[in-house]
Design an enzyme around this catalytic site. Structure first.
Site, PDB file in Angstrom:
ATOM      1  N   GLY A   1      -1.051   0.701   8.502  1.00  0.00           N
ATOM      2  CA  GLY A   1       0.386   0.834   8.280  1.00  0.00           C
ATOM      3  C   GLY A   1       1.265   0.430   9.451  1.00  0.00           C
ATOM      4  O   GLY A   1       2.399  -0.001   9.256  1.00  0.00           O
TER       5      GLY A   1
ATOM      6  N   ASP B   1       3.096   4.304  11.293  1.00  0.00           N
ATOM      7  CA  ASP B   1       4.196   3.864  10.440  1.00  0.00           C
ATOM      8  C   ASP B   1       5.121   5.021  10.075  1.00  0.00           C
ATOM      9  O   ASP B   1       6.332   4.918  10.177  1.00  0.00           O
ATOM     10  CB  ASP B   1       3.671   3.151   9.173  1.00  0.00           C
ATOM     11  CG  ASP B   1       2.599   3.949   8.423  1.00  0.00           C
ATOM     12  OD1 ASP B   1       2.231   5.064   8.860  1.00  0.00           O
ATOM     13  OD2 ASP B   1       2.117   3.454   7.393  1.00  0.00           O
TER      14      ASP B   1
ATOM     15  N   ASP C   1       4.523  11.991   7.836  1.00  0.00           N
ATOM     16  CA  ASP C   1       4.765  12.657   6.555  1.00  0.00           C
ATOM     17  C   ASP C   1       4.329  14.122   6.678  1.00  0.00           C
ATOM     18  O   ASP C   1       5.092  14.947   7.168  1.00  0.00           O
ATOM     19  CB  ASP C   1       4.030  11.892   5.447  1.00  0.00           C
ATOM     20  CG  ASP C   1       4.272  12.474   4.074  1.00  0.00           C
ATOM     21  OD1 ASP C   1       5.248  13.225   3.910  1.00  0.00           O
ATOM     22  OD2 ASP C   1       3.498  12.193   3.141  1.00  0.00           O
TER      23      ASP C   1
ATOM     24  N   LYS D   1       9.689  11.637   7.792  1.00  0.00           N
ATOM     25  CA  LYS D   1      10.254  12.294   6.607  1.00  0.00           C
ATOM     26  C   LYS D   1      10.774  13.660   6.990  1.00  0.00           C
ATOM     27  O   LYS D   1      10.083  14.424   7.677  1.00  0.00           O
ATOM     28  CB  LYS D   1       9.192  12.441   5.514  1.00  0.00           C
ATOM     29  CG  LYS D   1       8.876  11.122   4.831  1.00  0.00           C
ATOM     30  CD  LYS D   1       8.012  11.334   3.608  1.00  0.00           C
ATOM     31  CE  LYS D   1       7.520  10.000   3.096  1.00  0.00           C
ATOM     32  NZ  LYS D   1       6.555  10.123   2.009  1.00  0.00           N
TER      33      LYS D   1
ATOM     34  N   PHE E   1       8.878   8.473  -1.462  1.00  0.00           N
ATOM     35  CA  PHE E   1       7.804   7.522  -1.179  1.00  0.00           C
ATOM     36  C   PHE E   1       8.394   6.137  -0.943  1.00  0.00           C
ATOM     37  O   PHE E   1       9.091   5.600  -1.790  1.00  0.00           O
ATOM     38  CB  PHE E   1       6.776   7.493  -2.312  1.00  0.00           C
ATOM     39  CG  PHE E   1       5.502   6.840  -1.870  1.00  0.00           C
ATOM     40  CD1 PHE E   1       4.557   7.569  -1.140  1.00  0.00           C
ATOM     41  CD2 PHE E   1       5.252   5.504  -2.136  1.00  0.00           C
ATOM     42  CE1 PHE E   1       3.391   6.964  -0.693  1.00  0.00           C
ATOM     43  CE2 PHE E   1       4.084   4.904  -1.692  1.00  0.00           C
ATOM     44  CZ  PHE E   1       3.150   5.629  -0.972  1.00  0.00           C
ATOM     45  N   VAL E   2       8.113   5.583   0.230  1.00  0.00           N
ATOM     46  CA  VAL E   2       8.695   4.285   0.599  1.00  0.00           C
ATOM     47  C   VAL E   2       7.608   3.247   0.859  1.00  0.00           C
ATOM     48  O   VAL E   2       6.478   3.596   1.180  1.00  0.00           O
ATOM     49  CB  VAL E   2       9.600   4.417   1.850  1.00  0.00           C
ATOM     50  CG1 VAL E   2      10.810   5.291   1.546  1.00  0.00           C
ATOM     51  CG2 VAL E   2       8.832   4.973   3.040  1.00  0.00           C
TER      52      VAL E   2
ATOM     53  N   ASP F   1       2.391   0.808   2.493  1.00  0.00           N
ATOM     54  CA  ASP F   1       1.850   0.330   1.223  1.00  0.00           C
ATOM     55  C   ASP F   1       1.920   1.387   0.129  1.00  0.00           C
ATOM     56  O   ASP F   1       2.071   2.585   0.390  1.00  0.00           O
ATOM     57  CB  ASP F   1       0.374  -0.052   1.394  1.00  0.00           C
ATOM     58  CG  ASP F   1      -0.524   1.191   1.549  1.00  0.00           C
ATOM     59  OD1 ASP F   1      -0.267   1.993   2.462  1.00  0.00           O
ATOM     60  OD2 ASP F   1      -1.454   1.363   0.728  1.00  0.00           O
TER      61      ASP F   1
ATOM     62  N   ARG G   1       2.919  -4.199   1.764  1.00  0.00           N
ATOM     63  CA  ARG G   1       2.963  -4.137   3.237  1.00  0.00           C
ATOM     64  C   ARG G   1       3.775  -5.289   3.820  1.00  0.00           C
ATOM     65  O   ARG G   1       4.392  -5.155   4.865  1.00  0.00           O
ATOM     66  CB  ARG G   1       1.550  -4.193   3.827  1.00  0.00           C
ATOM     67  CG  ARG G   1       0.708  -2.965   3.551  1.00  0.00           C
ATOM     68  CD  ARG G   1      -0.487  -2.933   4.509  1.00  0.00           C
ATOM     69  NE  ARG G   1      -1.548  -2.044   4.059  1.00  0.00           N
ATOM     70  CZ  ARG G   1      -1.589  -0.737   4.306  1.00  0.00           C
ATOM     71  NH1 ARG G   1      -0.619  -0.160   4.954  1.00  0.00           N
ATOM     72  NH2 ARG G   1      -2.605  -0.011   3.876  1.00  0.00           N
TER      73      ARG G   1
END
Ligand code: IMP
Ligand code: MG
Length: 179
Positions: free
Chosen positions: A43, A99, A102, A130, A151-152, A158, A164
């Site tokens: 990521g 990346d 979360d 987040k 969710f991004v 991805d 990606r």
């Protein structure tokens, strides 16, 4: 691909403008310390490539491959180290790049693991964080953008290994996400 997005959160120009700021901060903070960057695959790849080229310091780069999502939307809670040999971190100033922060499971598991190998310091840099409650006490020192708990995808992130290579970051259309 971009047609699969419900909304764009950050376009490429916005992302690189923010990377200029973070890179300047990192360059200043590490000007007298030798930096070892550890990028968490896959990521952080796009983020890492754009960020590191904005840091004019001598640095080492290593990568670490972990899996926790198993392709879906929810973290499995277990972090699997795909690489047997850990990067050499003893006595080094480590900057972990990921990346997105979360649940925090990935970053705290990696931090814990690397800590056993006696680095001089560990800091974490994430492109996205987040805004949510976390069970794991994980946080990052350098943060690109805070986002809502959605969710991004894009710019390295991805969904089932797709998106990606999108140059922007956006929220995937709900009907494309298996619940
Ligand atoms: P954590 O361990 O729950 O903090 O999750 C970290 C990893 O889950 C990240 O490195 C991403 O690979 C993945 N992840 C978490 N949220 C998202 C998202 O919104 N889109 C894509 N991947 C995500
Ligand atoms: Mg992922």
């Amino acid at each position: 691909m971009q047609a699969d997005l419900e909304r764009v959160l950050f376009d490429q120009a916005t992302i690189v403008r923010r990377l200029d700021e973070i890179a300047a901060q990192i360059s200043s903070d590490y000007r007298d310390r030798e930096l070892t960057v550890i990028a968490i695959l896959n990521g952080s790849l796009i983020f890492m490539a754009d960020l590191l080229r904005r840091i004019p310091l001598p640095l080492r780069l290593d990568c670490l491959s972990v899996a926790s999502y198993l392709g879906g939307l929810q973290t499995s809670g277990e972090v699997i180290f795909r690489q047997i040999a850990l990067p050499d971190v003893a006595g080094r100033h480590i900057l972990l790049l990921d990346d997105i922060l979360d649940s925090g499971t990935t970053i705290s598991a990696i931090r814990e693991k690397l800590q056993t190998a006696s680095p001089k310091s560990i800091r974490v840099c994430v492109l996205l964080r987040k805004l949510k409650e976390r069970k794991q006490p994980a946080d990052a020192h350098y943060i690109g953008f805070d986002i809502a708990d959605e969710f991004v995808v894009g710019y390295g992130l991805d969904y089932c290994e797709r998106y990606r290579n999108l140059p922007c970051i956006g929220v995937l259309k709900k009907e494309l996400v298996a619940s």
